[in-house]
Design a protein around this motif. Structure first.
Motif, PDB file in Angstrom:
ATOM      1  N   ILE A   3       1.026  -1.097  -0.068  1.00 18.54           N
ATOM      2  CA  ILE A   3       0.004   0.224   0.456  1.00 18.54           C
ATOM      3  C   ILE A   3       0.692   1.504  -0.131  1.00 18.54           C
ATOM      4  N   VAL A   4       1.008   2.159  -0.816  1.00 16.11           N
ATOM      5  CA  VAL A   4       1.766   2.943  -0.764  1.00 16.11           C
ATOM      6  C   VAL A   4       0.610   4.836  -0.276  1.00 16.11           C
ATOM      7  N   GLN A   5       1.036   5.382   0.172  1.00 15.30           N
ATOM      8  CA  GLN A   5       0.063   6.433   0.242  1.00 15.30           C
ATOM      9  C   GLN A   5       0.607   7.624  -0.291  1.00 15.30           C
ATOM     10  N   VAL A   6      -0.420   7.806  -1.108  1.00 19.08           N
ATOM     11  CA  VAL A   6      -0.860   8.863  -1.806  1.00 19.08           C
ATOM     12  C   VAL A   6      -0.867  10.481  -1.335  1.00 19.08           C
ATOM     13  N   LYS A   7      -0.030  11.475  -1.381  1.00 17.60           N
ATOM     14  CA  LYS A   7      -0.582  12.884  -1.307  1.00 17.60           C
ATOM     15  C   LYS A   7      -1.646  13.449  -2.272  1.00 17.60           C
ATOM     16  N   GLU A   8      -2.566  14.468  -1.544  1.00 21.04           N
ATOM     17  CA  GLU A   8      -3.316  15.265  -2.782  1.00 21.04           C
ATOM     18  C   GLU A   8      -2.435  15.491  -3.792  1.00 21.04           C
ATOM     19  N   GLY A   9      -3.060  15.791  -5.133  1.00 22.32           N
ATOM     20  CA  GLY A   9      -1.979  16.515  -6.117  1.00 22.32           C
ATOM     21  C   GLY A   9      -0.489  15.964  -6.090  1.00 22.32           C
ATOM     22  N   GLU A  10      -0.262  14.713  -5.939  1.00 23.51           N
ATOM     23  CA  GLU A  10       1.015  14.583  -6.105  1.00 23.51           C
ATOM     24  C   GLU A  10       1.341  13.362  -7.321  1.00 23.51           C
ATOM     25  N   ASN A  11       2.302  13.955  -8.107  1.00 22.22           N
ATOM     26  CA  ASN A  11       2.453  13.164  -9.203  1.00 22.22           C
ATOM     27  C   ASN A  11       2.595  11.756  -9.234  1.00 22.22           C
ATOM     28  N   ILE A  12       2.219  11.313 -10.311  1.00 18.31           N
ATOM     29  CA  ILE A  12       1.913   9.948 -10.715  1.00 18.31           C
ATOM     30  C   ILE A  12       3.272   9.009 -10.325  1.00 18.31           C
ATOM     31  N   GLU A  13       4.122   9.746 -11.076  1.00 16.44           N
ATOM     32  CA  GLU A  13       5.558   8.855 -11.318  1.00 16.44           C
ATOM     33  C   GLU A  13       5.970   9.085  -9.836  1.00 16.44           C
ATOM     34  N   ARG A  14       6.123   9.915  -9.081  1.00 17.35           N
ATOM     35  CA  ARG A  14       6.738   9.985  -7.441  1.00 17.35           C
ATOM     36  C   ARG A  14       5.484   8.662  -6.913  1.00 17.35           C
ATOM     37  N   LEU A  16       4.165   6.023  -8.369  1.00 15.09           N
ATOM     38  CA  LEU A  16       5.435   4.702  -9.091  1.00 15.09           C
ATOM     39  C   LEU A  16       6.884   4.557  -8.272  1.00 15.09           C
ATOM     40  N   LYS A  17       7.262   5.700  -8.221  1.00 17.49           N
ATOM     41  CA  LYS A  17       8.278   5.167  -7.644  1.00 17.49           C
ATOM     42  C   LYS A  17       8.788   5.049  -5.998  1.00 17.49           C
ATOM     43  N   LYS A  18       8.034   5.136  -5.512  1.00 13.57           N
ATOM     44  CA  LYS A  18       7.323   5.134  -4.026  1.00 13.57           C
ATOM     45  C   LYS A  18       7.004   3.647  -3.586  1.00 13.57           C
ATOM     46  N   PHE A  19       6.529   2.871  -4.999  1.00 12.54           N
ATOM     47  CA  PHE A  19       5.875   1.186  -5.374  1.00 12.54           C
ATOM     48  C   PHE A  19       6.987   0.691  -4.811  1.00 12.54           C
ATOM     49  N   LYS A  20       7.699   1.193  -6.158  1.00  7.65           N
ATOM     50  CA  LYS A  20       8.708   0.621  -7.295  1.00  7.65           C
ATOM     51  C   LYS A  20       9.302   0.340  -5.259  1.00  7.65           C
ATOM     52  N   ARG A  21      10.019   1.463  -4.879  1.00 15.94           N
ATOM     53  CA  ARG A  21      11.168   1.026  -3.666  1.00 15.94           C
ATOM     54  C   ARG A  21      10.689  -0.003  -2.648  1.00 15.94           C
ATOM     55  N   LYS A  22      10.130   0.471  -2.195  1.00 11.01           N
ATOM     56  CA  LYS A  22       8.347  -0.789  -1.665  1.00 11.01           C
ATOM     57  C   LYS A  22       8.414  -2.020  -1.781  1.00 11.01           C
TER      58      LYS A  22
END
Length: 63
Positions: A3-14, A16-22
């Motif tokens: 599960i990746v927490q996405v902040k309001e207005g956060e870029n999709i690439e960012r 995706l990068k969080k997901f890949k790191r996890k």
């Protein structure tokens, strides 16, 4: 499940990068590759020993 927490207005690439790191931290890909081919315990021990020697040499050069 990752599960990746996405902040309001956060870029999709960012996100995706969080997901890949996890995903990388879970070690799924590493375990999958290890299970594809059997490795004898003696070979595994030899590789571990060679890695330890290599790391020790790097540390001695660093000092």
């Amino acid at each position: 499940m990752i599960i990746v927490q996405v902040k309001e207005g956060e870029n999709i690439e960012r996100a995706l990068k969080k997901f890949k790191r996890k995903y990388e931290k879970t070690g799924v890909v590493k375990e999958l590759r290890a299970r594809q081919a059997f490795e004898k315990p003696s070979v595994a021990n030899r590789k571990k020993m060679m890695k330890a020697v290599y790391v020790q040499q790097l540390r001695s050069v660093e000092e």
